[in-house]
Design a protein around this motif. Structure first.
Motif, PDB file in Angstrom:
ATOM      1  N   ILE A 104      -2.499  20.204 -19.247  1.00 21.01           N
ATOM      2  CA  ILE A 104      -2.795  21.007 -16.792  1.00 21.01           C
ATOM      3  C   ILE A 104      -2.390  19.059 -16.648  1.00 21.01           C
ATOM      4  O   ILE A 104      -1.120  19.435 -15.704  1.00 21.01           O
ATOM      5  N   ALA A 128       1.506  19.430 -17.983  1.00 22.73           N
ATOM      6  CA  ALA A 128       2.145  20.001 -17.276  1.00 22.73           C
ATOM      7  C   ALA A 128       3.043  20.316 -16.206  1.00 22.73           C
ATOM      8  O   ALA A 128       3.718  20.222 -15.528  1.00 22.73           O
ATOM      9  N   GLU A 160       5.542  20.738 -10.070  1.00 21.13           N
ATOM     10  CA  GLU A 160       4.605  21.585  -9.504  1.00 21.13           C
ATOM     11  C   GLU A 160       4.200  23.012  -9.783  1.00 21.13           C
ATOM     12  O   GLU A 160       5.580  23.499  -9.657  1.00 21.13           O
ATOM     13  N   LEU A 161       3.408  23.056  -9.954  1.00 24.43           N
ATOM     14  CA  LEU A 161       2.801  24.248 -11.017  1.00 24.43           C
ATOM     15  C   LEU A 161       1.886  25.141  -9.545  1.00 24.43           C
ATOM     16  O   LEU A 161       0.846  24.107  -9.719  1.00 24.43           O
ATOM     17  N   CYS A 162       1.217  26.434  -9.810  1.00 30.61           N
ATOM     18  CA  CYS A 162       1.183  27.134  -9.537  1.00 30.61           C
ATOM     19  C   CYS A 162      -0.454  27.826 -10.054  1.00 30.61           C
ATOM     20  O   CYS A 162      -0.128  27.322 -11.395  1.00 30.61           O
ATOM     21  N   HIS A 188      -1.840  30.439 -11.184  1.00 31.97           N
ATOM     22  CA  HIS A 188      -0.874  31.505 -12.599  1.00 31.97           C
ATOM     23  C   HIS A 188       0.125  30.462 -13.757  1.00 31.97           C
ATOM     24  O   HIS A 188      -0.437  30.967 -14.183  1.00 31.97           O
ATOM     25  N   ASP A 189       0.809  30.047 -13.060  1.00 31.75           N
ATOM     26  CA  ASP A 189       1.772  29.194 -14.023  1.00 31.75           C
ATOM     27  C   ASP A 189       0.797  28.176 -15.165  1.00 31.75           C
ATOM     28  O   ASP A 189       0.961  28.779 -16.035  1.00 31.75           O
ATOM     29  N   GLN A 209      -0.510  30.689 -17.599  1.00 31.93           N
ATOM     30  CA  GLN A 209       0.072  31.036 -18.744  1.00 31.93           C
ATOM     31  C   GLN A 209       0.945  29.723 -19.657  1.00 31.93           C
ATOM     32  O   GLN A 209       0.570  30.359 -20.868  1.00 31.93           O
ATOM     33  N   VAL A 210       1.072  28.810 -19.457  1.00 32.51           N
ATOM     34  CA  VAL A 210       1.581  27.446 -19.925  1.00 32.51           C
ATOM     35  C   VAL A 210      -0.049  27.587 -20.976  1.00 32.51           C
ATOM     36  O   VAL A 210       0.869  27.098 -21.956  1.00 32.51           O
ATOM     37  N   LEU A 211      -1.190  27.563 -20.224  1.00 36.53           N
ATOM     38  CA  LEU A 211      -1.843  26.651 -21.034  1.00 36.53           C
ATOM     39  C   LEU A 211      -2.443  27.778 -21.641  1.00 36.53           C
ATOM     40  O   LEU A 211      -3.866  27.848 -22.697  1.00 36.53           O
ATOM     41  N   PHE A 245       0.112  25.844  -4.698  1.00 36.70           N
ATOM     42  CA  PHE A 245       0.645  24.998  -5.737  1.00 36.70           C
ATOM     43  C   PHE A 245      -0.563  23.934  -6.277  1.00 36.70           C
ATOM     44  O   PHE A 245      -0.604  23.119  -5.110  1.00 36.70           O
TER      45      PHE A 245
END
Lengths: 122, 122
Positions: free
Chosen positions: B52, B55, B60-62, B64-65, B68-70, B100
């Motif tokens: 986390i 990433a 900056e990520l929400c 939901h992102d 997906q990434v993890l 975010f």
DNA sequence: CCATCACATGAGCAATTGTTCATATATTGA
DNA sequence: TCAATATATGAACAATTGCTCATGTGATGG
């Protein structure tokens, strides 16, 4: 070219542009690296081990010394020292019956002190 | 002067000179500081949280992102984000329905990357 | 208002952790 | 060789952790 294609497809919540996420995913830290990194931080993530490292940063000490300084049982100290030794954070030196421990990783020691300053300054 | 007094008294195992140990003990890191330090390291001591942070260090990520990434469930991610947020390692920014997350502690971020380089170079 | 989406949260559970207790190993001196 | 000392180690046990599942909250659009 596909980098230019922004915006949602049919499903909701892109957060950020979907392609960007795919890119991020492909550039993600490998599992083994993440685990290795977590392992070292985990080693520093316990009050007893923090105290051991702090003490050893002052000077080389034997197990008995550490039990006095930390006021804890010999077995508990020994277990934690083995833990730290497995990760090459500390090293041993035998002298007769007694075993002296000292820090074995200058970089980790440096990072430890950086974080200590950070916490104290909080 | 007492620094010159080496060697054992009546009881066995001084390891190092007994007085020196008393001194070390008095200059020991306070319990609360040790715990605070351990708490931050502990936060970095889990593969999921490492990922986390890695990433979020990119952008900056929400939530939901991040799922997906993890490639992990939304609940698991949310729990870990709360954990990191309690320690002020990450922060939130709401925008409509989505939230975010981004890193909130440059010093911790810097230390994270130092340790990452250290581990990769191992 | 109602359905939907994004996220948060509590309970529960299996896995991991840190300590203690008992005992093992190794070194030294009598 | 035997006792004492210093440390190591395995088993056990309570406490903590990280996930899943179910459900709650809050914002948006119809």
């Amino acid at each position: 070219m596909s980098e230019m294609l922004e915006e949602r497809c049919e499903d909701p919540c892109e957060g950020t542009l979907t392609n960007s996420i795919e890119l991020l995913k492909s550039e993600m830290i490998p599992d083994s690296t993440a685990s290795g990194l977590a392992d070292i931080f985990k080693a520093l993530g316990d009050p007893t081990r923090v105290k051991i490292i702090y003490a050893l940063a002052q000077k080389e000490l034997c197990v008995h010394d550490l039990t006095q300084v930390l006021d804890m049982g010999q077995s508990a100290i020994s277990h934690q020292l083995r833990y730290l030794r497995n990760l090459r954070i500390v090293k041993r030196r035998k002298e007769g019956k007694t075993v002296f421990y000292s820090l074995d990783d200058e970089h980790v020691e440096q990072i430890f002190h950086q974080m200590l300053q950070h916490v104290k300054h909080a």
